[in-house]
Design a protein around this motif. Structure first.
Motif, PDB file in Angstrom:
ATOM      1  N   ALA A  47      -4.618  11.635  -8.533  1.00 13.49           N
ATOM      2  CA  ALA A  47      -5.164  10.441  -9.183  1.00 13.49           C
ATOM      3  C   ALA A  47      -6.642  10.611  -9.519  1.00 13.49           C
ATOM      4  O   ALA A  47      -7.379   9.637  -9.572  1.00 13.49           O
ATOM      5  N   TYR A  94     -11.508   5.827  -2.811  1.00 14.06           N
ATOM      6  CA  TYR A  94     -10.761   4.903  -3.685  1.00 14.06           C
ATOM      7  C   TYR A  94     -11.652   3.844  -4.330  1.00 14.06           C
ATOM      8  O   TYR A  94     -11.267   3.238  -5.323  1.00 14.06           O
ATOM      9  N   GLU A 104      -5.104   3.155 -14.836  1.00 19.66           N
ATOM     10  CA  GLU A 104      -4.200   2.534 -13.863  1.00 19.66           C
ATOM     11  C   GLU A 104      -5.016   1.616 -12.952  1.00 19.66           C
ATOM     12  O   GLU A 104      -5.528   2.048 -11.923  1.00 19.66           O
ATOM     13  N   ALA A 107      -4.642   1.655  -9.044  1.00 17.71           N
ATOM     14  CA  ALA A 107      -4.713   2.922  -8.313  1.00 17.71           C
ATOM     15  C   ALA A 107      -5.389   2.791  -6.952  1.00 17.71           C
ATOM     16  O   ALA A 107      -4.989   3.439  -5.982  1.00 17.71           O
ATOM     17  N   THR A 109      -5.175   0.506  -4.843  1.00 18.39           N
ATOM     18  CA  THR A 109      -4.243  -0.024  -3.838  1.00 18.39           C
ATOM     19  C   THR A 109      -3.254   1.025  -3.347  1.00 18.39           C
ATOM     20  O   THR A 109      -2.561   0.789  -2.357  1.00 18.39           O
ATOM     21  N   TRP A 110      -3.191   2.160  -4.021  1.00 20.83           N
ATOM     22  CA  TRP A 110      -2.326   3.240  -3.551  1.00 20.83           C
ATOM     23  C   TRP A 110      -2.856   3.849  -2.257  1.00 20.83           C
ATOM     24  O   TRP A 110      -2.117   4.514  -1.536  1.00 20.83           O
ATOM     25  N   PHE A 111      -4.142   3.672  -1.999  1.00 22.94           N
ATOM     26  CA  PHE A 111      -4.790   4.359  -0.876  1.00 22.94           C
ATOM     27  C   PHE A 111      -5.481   3.437   0.114  1.00 22.94           C
ATOM     28  O   PHE A 111      -5.580   3.770   1.292  1.00 22.94           O
ATOM     29  N   TRP A 113      -4.751   0.736   1.591  1.00 23.36           N
ATOM     30  CA  TRP A 113      -3.948  -0.048   2.519  1.00 23.36           C
ATOM     31  C   TRP A 113      -3.951   0.531   3.931  1.00 23.36           C
ATOM     32  O   TRP A 113      -3.570  -0.126   4.898  1.00 23.36           O
ATOM     33  N   TRP A 117      -4.051   6.969   5.951  1.00 22.47           N
ATOM     34  CA  TRP A 117      -3.493   7.496   4.704  1.00 22.47           C
ATOM     35  C   TRP A 117      -4.615   7.913   3.750  1.00 22.47           C
ATOM     36  O   TRP A 117      -4.562   8.972   3.132  1.00 22.47           O
ATOM     37  N   ASN A 121      -5.486  11.876   2.422  1.00 20.40           N
ATOM     38  CA  ASN A 121      -5.619  12.226   1.009  1.00 20.40           C
ATOM     39  C   ASN A 121      -7.010  12.760   0.686  1.00 20.40           C
ATOM     40  O   ASN A 121      -7.161  13.702  -0.086  1.00 20.40           O
TER      41      ASN A 121
END
Length: 197
Positions: A47, A94, A104, A107, A109-111, A113, A117, A121
């Motif tokens: 990303a 992020y 996007e 994006a 919120t992909w990380f 949370w 995690w 990444n």
């Protein structure tokens, strides 16, 4: 755009490149360090997160600050090297995704949370960027001496206090003195390291 590098370039980047432990006194200019980053930044990350953060330890004062965090075997060569790069990674990378991955909007919120995690990444992709760093440095005629023999907590405290950045590894860069090279160690053959399924 695609192309194939010739043997000379592949030798410089991989086959003939060595990890250096001794250095000439030839300095590395700030412009070269900027060119190094401007090359390495194009390597892919998930990303486009680009979590690597680098501190180029170059001044006498900064070297003296770093020295106590180094394991004994890494002190002399790091003090001799023109520059020691601290390759770190931002665990809150992020926060920059709206800028780095603008097509996007979700994006981030992909990380964000999960701290665990996000850090997995950041570490993985920051390590990828560390490899791009070495390739970029060699491509620009610099030699490298990557190492992990240091107190990560102390480096974090000395150089990244008050930030969201953690150290990953160090990389001495400059113009290597070949008299400090060891005999090259072997590498695993394809069949021992790879499988085609």
């Amino acid at each position: 755009m695609s192309g194939k590098l010739g043997d000379e370039a592949l030798d410089v980047i991989f086959r003939q490149a060595r990890t250096h432990n001794a250095w000439t006194d030839q300095p590395v200019s700030d412009d070269t360090l900027k060119a190094l980053y401007d090359l390495m930044k194009w390597g892919p990350t998930s990303a486009n997160m680009s979590p690597a953060r680098i501190i180029f330890v170059k001044s006498k004062e900064a070297k003296e600050k770093l020295e106590p965090a180094l394991m004994e075997g890494n002190r002399k060569k790091s003090m001799q090297a023109p520059v020691t790069a601290i390759i770190g990674y931002d665990v809150k990378f992020y926060e920059r995704l709206p800028e780095l991955f603008p097509h996007e909007p979700a994006a981030k919120t992909w990380f964000n949370w999960s701290d665990e995690w996000a850090e997995q990444n950041a570490f993985r992709n920051g390590s990828l960027q560390g490899a791009y760093f070495i390739i970029a440095a060699r491509s620009l005629g610099l030699d490298c001496g990557p190492m992990s023999g240091f107190d990560m907590n102390k480096v974090n405290e000395l150089f990244f206090a008050g930030t969201n950045v953690k150290s990953n590894f160090l990389c001495n860069i400059g113009y290597g003195d070949p008299s400090g090279l060891f005999e090259r160690s072997p590498r695993l053959p394809f069949d021992d390291a790879c499988e085609i399924v």
